[in-house]
Write an enzyme that holds these catalytic residues in place. Sequence first.
Site, PDB file in Angstrom:
ATOM      1  N   ASN A   1      -0.434  11.666   1.187  1.00 14.93           N
ATOM      2  CA  ASN A   1       0.216  10.466   0.662  1.00 14.93           C
ATOM      3  C   ASN A   1       0.448  10.615  -0.842  1.00 14.93           C
ATOM      4  O   ASN A   1      -0.275  11.346  -1.509  1.00 14.93           O
ATOM      5  CB  ASN A   1      -0.678   9.239   0.900  1.00 14.93           C
ATOM      6  CG  ASN A   1      -0.688   8.800   2.348  1.00 14.93           C
ATOM      7  OD1 ASN A   1       0.343   8.775   2.994  1.00 14.93           O
ATOM      8  ND2 ASN A   1      -1.860   8.472   2.857  1.00 14.93           N
TER       9      ASN A   1
ATOM     10  N   GLU B   1     -13.585   4.889  -2.482  1.00  9.79           N
ATOM     11  CA  GLU B   1     -12.160   5.188  -2.314  1.00  9.79           C
ATOM     12  C   GLU B   1     -11.638   6.065  -3.454  1.00  9.79           C
ATOM     13  O   GLU B   1     -11.835   5.761  -4.628  1.00  9.79           O
ATOM     14  CB  GLU B   1     -11.371   3.871  -2.289  1.00  9.79           C
ATOM     15  CG  GLU B   1      -9.952   4.000  -1.834  1.00  9.79           C
ATOM     16  CD  GLU B   1      -9.832   4.223  -0.342  1.00  9.79           C
ATOM     17  OE1 GLU B   1      -8.919   4.983   0.063  1.00  9.79           O
ATOM     18  OE2 GLU B   1     -10.616   3.640   0.426  1.00  9.79           O
ATOM     19  N   ASP B   2     -10.984   7.177  -3.090  1.00  9.92           N
ATOM     20  CA  ASP B   2     -10.261   8.030  -4.044  1.00  9.92           C
ATOM     21  C   ASP B   2     -11.149   8.581  -5.161  1.00  9.92           C
ATOM     22  O   ASP B   2     -10.785   8.552  -6.339  1.00  9.92           O
ATOM     23  CB  ASP B   2      -9.051   7.277  -4.612  1.00  9.92           C
ATOM     24  CG  ASP B   2      -7.924   7.177  -3.584  1.00  9.92           C
ATOM     25  OD1 ASP B   2      -8.112   7.642  -2.455  1.00  9.92           O
ATOM     26  OD2 ASP B   2      -6.866   6.625  -3.910  1.00  9.92           O
TER      27      ASP B   2
ATOM     28  N   TYR C   1       0.851  -1.186   0.000  1.00 13.92           N
ATOM     29  CA  TYR C   1       0.000   0.000   0.000  1.00 13.92           C
ATOM     30  C   TYR C   1       0.888   1.238   0.000  1.00 13.92           C
ATOM     31  O   TYR C   1       1.921   1.230  -0.645  1.00 13.92           O
ATOM     32  CB  TYR C   1      -1.012  -0.045   1.166  1.00 13.92           C
ATOM     33  CG  TYR C   1      -2.202   0.808   0.776  1.00 13.92           C
ATOM     34  CD1 TYR C   1      -2.998   0.439  -0.302  1.00 13.92           C
ATOM     35  CD2 TYR C   1      -2.481   2.006   1.407  1.00 13.92           C
ATOM     36  CE1 TYR C   1      -4.039   1.241  -0.727  1.00 13.92           C
ATOM     37  CE2 TYR C   1      -3.522   2.810   0.986  1.00 13.92           C
ATOM     38  CZ  TYR C   1      -4.296   2.426  -0.073  1.00 13.92           C
ATOM     39  OH  TYR C   1      -5.318   3.223  -0.513  1.00 13.92           O
TER      40      TYR C   1
ATOM     41  N   ASP D   1     -13.752   6.089   2.700  1.00 12.02           N
ATOM     42  CA  ASP D   1     -12.564   5.994   3.539  1.00 12.02           C
ATOM     43  C   ASP D   1     -11.790   7.299   3.578  1.00 12.02           C
ATOM     44  O   ASP D   1     -11.243   7.675   4.611  1.00 12.02           O
ATOM     45  CB  ASP D   1     -11.665   4.856   3.043  1.00 12.02           C
ATOM     46  CG  ASP D   1     -10.499   4.600   3.982  1.00 12.02           C
ATOM     47  OD1 ASP D   1     -10.733   4.544   5.201  1.00 12.02           O
ATOM     48  OD2 ASP D   1      -9.362   4.469   3.509  1.00 12.02           O
ATOM     49  N   ASP D   2     -11.729   8.023   2.465  1.00 15.55           N
ATOM     50  CA  ASP D   2     -10.982   9.286   2.421  1.00 15.55           C
ATOM     51  C   ASP D   2     -11.618  10.324   3.336  1.00 15.55           C
ATOM     52  O   ASP D   2     -10.916  11.140   3.934  1.00 15.55           O
ATOM     53  CB  ASP D   2     -10.920   9.822   0.993  1.00 15.55           C
ATOM     54  CG  ASP D   2     -10.346   8.807   0.029  1.00 15.55           C
ATOM     55  OD1 ASP D   2      -9.179   8.443   0.200  1.00 15.55           O
ATOM     56  OD2 ASP D   2     -11.084   8.344  -0.864  1.00 15.55           O
TER      57      ASP D   2
ATOM     58  N   ARG E   1      -9.054  10.540  -8.326  1.00 15.20           N
ATOM     59  CA  ARG E   1      -8.191  11.266  -7.392  1.00 15.20           C
ATOM     60  C   ARG E   1      -7.405  10.253  -6.573  1.00 15.20           C
ATOM     61  O   ARG E   1      -7.657  10.041  -5.392  1.00 15.20           O
ATOM     62  CB  ARG E   1      -9.038  12.164  -6.477  1.00 15.20           C
ATOM     63  CG  ARG E   1      -8.275  13.311  -5.822  1.00 15.20           C
ATOM     64  CD  ARG E   1      -8.556  13.379  -4.351  1.00 15.20           C
ATOM     65  NE  ARG E   1      -8.075  12.179  -3.667  1.00 15.20           N
ATOM     66  CZ  ARG E   1      -8.283  11.902  -2.395  1.00 15.20           C
ATOM     67  NH1 ARG E   1      -8.999  12.690  -1.660  1.00 15.20           N
ATOM     68  NH2 ARG E   1      -7.798  10.783  -1.845  1.00 15.20           N
TER      69      ARG E   1
ATOM     70  N   LYS F   1      -6.228  -2.048  -0.766  1.00 12.53           N
ATOM     71  CA  LYS F   1      -7.077  -1.871   0.412  1.00 12.53           C
ATOM     72  C   LYS F   1      -7.655  -3.205   0.874  1.00 12.53           C
ATOM     73  O   LYS F   1      -7.733  -3.482   2.080  1.00 12.53           O
ATOM     74  CB  LYS F   1      -8.215  -0.909   0.092  1.00 12.53           C
ATOM     75  CG  LYS F   1      -7.796   0.543   0.004  1.00 12.53           C
ATOM     76  CD  LYS F   1      -7.675   1.171   1.384  1.00 12.53           C
ATOM     77  CE  LYS F   1      -7.352   2.652   1.282  1.00 12.53           C
ATOM     78  NZ  LYS F   1      -7.234   3.322   2.571  1.00 12.53           N
TER      79      LYS F   1
ATOM     80  N   ASN G   1      -2.326   6.062   9.580  1.00 17.17           N
ATOM     81  CA  ASN G   1      -2.703   5.240   8.437  1.00 17.17           C
ATOM     82  C   ASN G   1      -4.140   4.763   8.618  1.00 17.17           C
ATOM     83  O   ASN G   1      -4.500   4.213   9.660  1.00 17.17           O
ATOM     84  CB  ASN G   1      -1.752   4.043   8.349  1.00 17.17           C
ATOM     85  CG  ASN G   1      -1.877   3.302   7.037  1.00 17.17           C
ATOM     86  OD1 ASN G   1      -2.975   3.052   6.549  1.00 17.17           O
ATOM     87  ND2 ASN G   1      -0.736   2.930   6.462  1.00 17.17           N
TER      88      ASN G   1
END
Length: 537
Positions: free
Chosen positions: A398, A236-237, A94, A259-260, A147, A165, A442
Site C-alpha cells: 500500500n 501500527e506502522d 484510509y 496489525d501489520d 514506517r 484505523k 484489506n
Amino acid sequence: MSENRKGFDILHDGSVNKSTGFTNKERDALGLRGLLPHAVSTQELQEKRMLASMRRKAYDIERYIFLSTLQDRNEKLFYQMVINNIEEIMPLIYTPTVGQACKEFSHIFRHSKGFYITPEDKGNIRNILDNWPEKDIRAIVVTDGQRILGLGDLGANGMGIPIGKLALYSACAGILPHQCLPVMLDVGTNNEEILNDILYLGYPHKRIEGDDYFELVEEFVMAVQDKYPRALIQFEDFLTPNAYALLNKYKERVLCFNDDIQGTAAVTLSGVYASTRITKKKFSDLKIMFLGAGSAATGIADLMVAAFEAEGLSNKEAREKLWFVDLNGLVVNGRTDLMPHNLPYAHDHESLNFLDAIDSIQPDVLIGATGAPGTFTKEVIEKMSAINERPVIFALSNPTSRAECTAEQAYEWSKGKAVFTSGSPFDPVDYHGQLFRPGQGNNAYIFPGIGLGAICCNASTINDPMFLTAARTLADLVEEEDIAHGTLYPPLNEIRNASLEIAVAVAEKAYEMGLARDERPQDLKKVIADYMYDPSY
C-alpha cells in the site's frame, strides 16, 4: 444529552450535533430555535447533500479533508455515510488517500483528533492521559510514524494512520467512537525534508533510539493499563525490528496486537484459504513464496505455520513450505545479512535471484509485501502461469501506487489465469469478456472484528489461535458468486456483518482458552450485536 447544554454548545459538539436533523421538539428543548434553517432534514437527505458536496471536490485529498471536517461537525452523519457508501468512502478515509493525507498532515491540519506523546513527556505520561476527556477507552491505535504504509518515516504526520484505523473500527465493527483513542508516539523523525518543513507540527528532532525509546513505550503501555485497564492497544506502522520487539514484549502481558504483522497475516491467510476453492488444491499441499521479508511478510508466514500445523504438519514441515526472496535474493542458510525474524525461514538451498527462485521452488502462491511498485513483472507473472493452472498472486503493498503489479497486469500477463488480490482497491477488469473483480486483502476485514470480539469479552491477551479463527471465519463468508469472479473476500458492503461473525468466533475462542475476563453471556452474538454503534438518528 445533558439538559444544561443548550444552543451553540450542542451545535459545536460533533458527537451530539444533528444540525438540520434536529426535530422542532428538540429545537425547542435545546434552545436551537433561530440557530438553524426552518427545514427539518432526515438523515437520509443530509447524507445525499453531503455526498453531492463530497463528489464535487476535484481531488481525493480534498474529499479526505471534507470527510474529516464532517466527522468533527456531525459524527453520526459521518459514520452513517461511511457505512452506507463503504466502497466509495473507505479508500478516501484510509488507503490509498490516507497516504497522501499523512504526507501532507502538517499542511492540512484543521482540528486535533488524537493524543500526542513526546520524549519531553517522559515520567509524566500517566498524568497527561488525564487530559483526555473520555474515561472509558476500549480501543487505542498507536504509531511512532517510522514506517507509514510504504512511505517510510513521516514522524508525527503519521497520526493520520491511527485516526483512519479507528474510524474503520467504528464504521466496520461498531466500536463506539468515544471509546477510541488515536495515539502518536512522537519520538522525532529522521526525515530531513520533514524536519526542514517550517509547517511541521511534530517533535522537531532526530528520533530517540535504544533504551530511551523502549522506556518511553513501556511508560505509555503501563499508563494505559492503569488509566484504561480494558483497552486494546493496536500497534501500527512501526519499523520492522521495533514492531517485533514490542509485539514480543507485550503480547503475553497486555491486550494488544500488531496489525501489520498479525492483521495482515490473518487477512492474507483468509484469502489463501479462499483461493483453494478456485485452484482446487489442498491448503496443506501449498508452497508459498514471499517477495519481501519485512514484518508484514514474516508475520504472514508465522501465522501460516500455525495454519499448516493445524492441518497436521510438523513445525519443520510447515516452515519448509514457506520461502522468502528479499533484495539480496532467496533467503537461505549461510547468509550473514538476515534479521532474527528471517532466520526460521532460511532453508538449505543455493542462492538464487527472484526469477530463478520461482523456477526452482515452483510456488503455488506468490505474495508481495515489498513497498516496491512493479516488482511483479510480466516475466514473473508468466513464470507463475507456466507452473500453475491458476497462479495465486497477492500484491499487498500500500498505497495503490506501491502495488507489486496492477490487477489489469496480473490478468493480462497470465491470460486470465491469475487469482489476484491486492492491498489497495483496483477496479473490475474485463478480460476478453470475462469479468474479474479483484479482491482487496484489506486488514479492515480482520482487525475491527478481532478488536470487537476481544473488547466484548474483556480478553486478557490475543493469540495466534484467535487470528486463525478470524481468518477461517472470514474465508467461510465468501460466497460462490464472489469465487466465480475471482474474488477472495466478501463484498465490502458486508463488512459489518463479517466483523460481527469474526467477533463472535474470536470471543468464543477466548472463552474456550480461558482468556476472557468477563463471564460468558447466554447469547454472545446478541450481546456483541447490541454493543455495536448505530449512527442513525
